[in-house]
Write a protein that holds these residues in place. Sequence first.
Motif: not given
Length: 442
Positions: A117-120, A125-128
Amino acid sequence: MKKFVFASVMALASICLVSAPTLRAQDSDTISIKDPAEFNAYQMATTQSDPKAKAAALESFLTSYPQSVVKKAVLDLLVDTYGTLNDDDHALSAASRLLQLDPNNTKAIFLSVVIKKKQCGRTSDAQTCDDAAALAKKGLATPKPAGVSDDEWKKQTSATYPVFHSALALDDIISKKDVKAGVDEYKQELMLFPTDATKSGTGLVDTLQLAEAYAKLTPPDAPNAVWFYARALAFAPDSFKPVIEKKLNYWYKKFHGGMDGVDDIKSQAAATVFPAGGAPVIKAAKTPAEYAHDVVAGGNLPGLNLGDKEFILANGVKEDADQMWAVLKDQVTPVPGVVIEASATVVKIAVSDDAKGAKTPDFIVNLKKPLEDKDIPAVGFEYKIPPATALVGTYDSYTQVAATATAGQTVQIVLRDGEIQLEKKKAVPVHKPAAGHKPAAH
């Protein structure tokens, strides 16, 4: 502005990251290691006091004994160790390996959701984002493990379920572009949090995210955006308050028409997460049609300036617009504005600020006599009010143009018998000697 606020949301999130709740290791029954060398390696790895050394020793153990009976316990400990080091990449790797052995491991699911979630939020990035959401759905569907008491399970789900809904909300908005679904997930999240938990950490960050989501709806839900901006403002660190308050004031004034009453909303929102009755009570500003009606009802229509006359024609209901038109019809008027398009017989002018900004004509002047090519005005030329060079014509007809998704309702006004009046140069005064004055003798 929106980019600035989103950046502030993410910055706020970075200092309010959720801490993983204390999740008990699952299947913690005593396991015997029969190989003395394996046992010693296990003891050496698990008793390291330095987290970096401990992580390295645990990884080394898993490399040396990939099929160990304590592999799951070691991975569980490795997740904790990398978490202590704030090493997201390795923590995620350990959690993923743990989930391969134990697909319903609550700790591994939760930590994976938090990191992804933090990376999103950081990369969009849609996949993340989708990966975080898939794990969040899995976490919400995971049954209570055997050996975990009802009270302990309640404590764990109270800490994890709100974060799972937060991940689903972010995925809805960033990846799926479904802001309405994101609003619903953020509301579900805040309902699950105890009230105090919404004043800091993930609860505070997502209160602000919910305000942003309401503002992004089509059309925007200004009252709810105002409410949750006010709620976030009440508890945000001082360094974040200015940008939040600017958004709050913008949406409040846009909806209400002024700033009176905003302090009451701030006080109410500071006291409770959700507004009483499900929706904040904020009186809407008058519509353009209502403003136009008030002006018409006030009389003195001939004395209005050109901008006000155009506003009534554009926004008034038919009765009000027709009353304004009855005053203008067949009257001669200058048309001060910027040339958008011109030919020998027609000049199209942007008069209002909105028309100038959109570079679209709101006045069309049909000329009385065709212009010679050299006299056709260039696009961008601006006509003024006499005695400067002016374009004048006689009011002939008007047509209201309905609002679109990107522009409000406007009007197109047509004039006939147009002509260009060139600037009148002031005559140079001729100096005449005063009476009785005699030229100086030479």
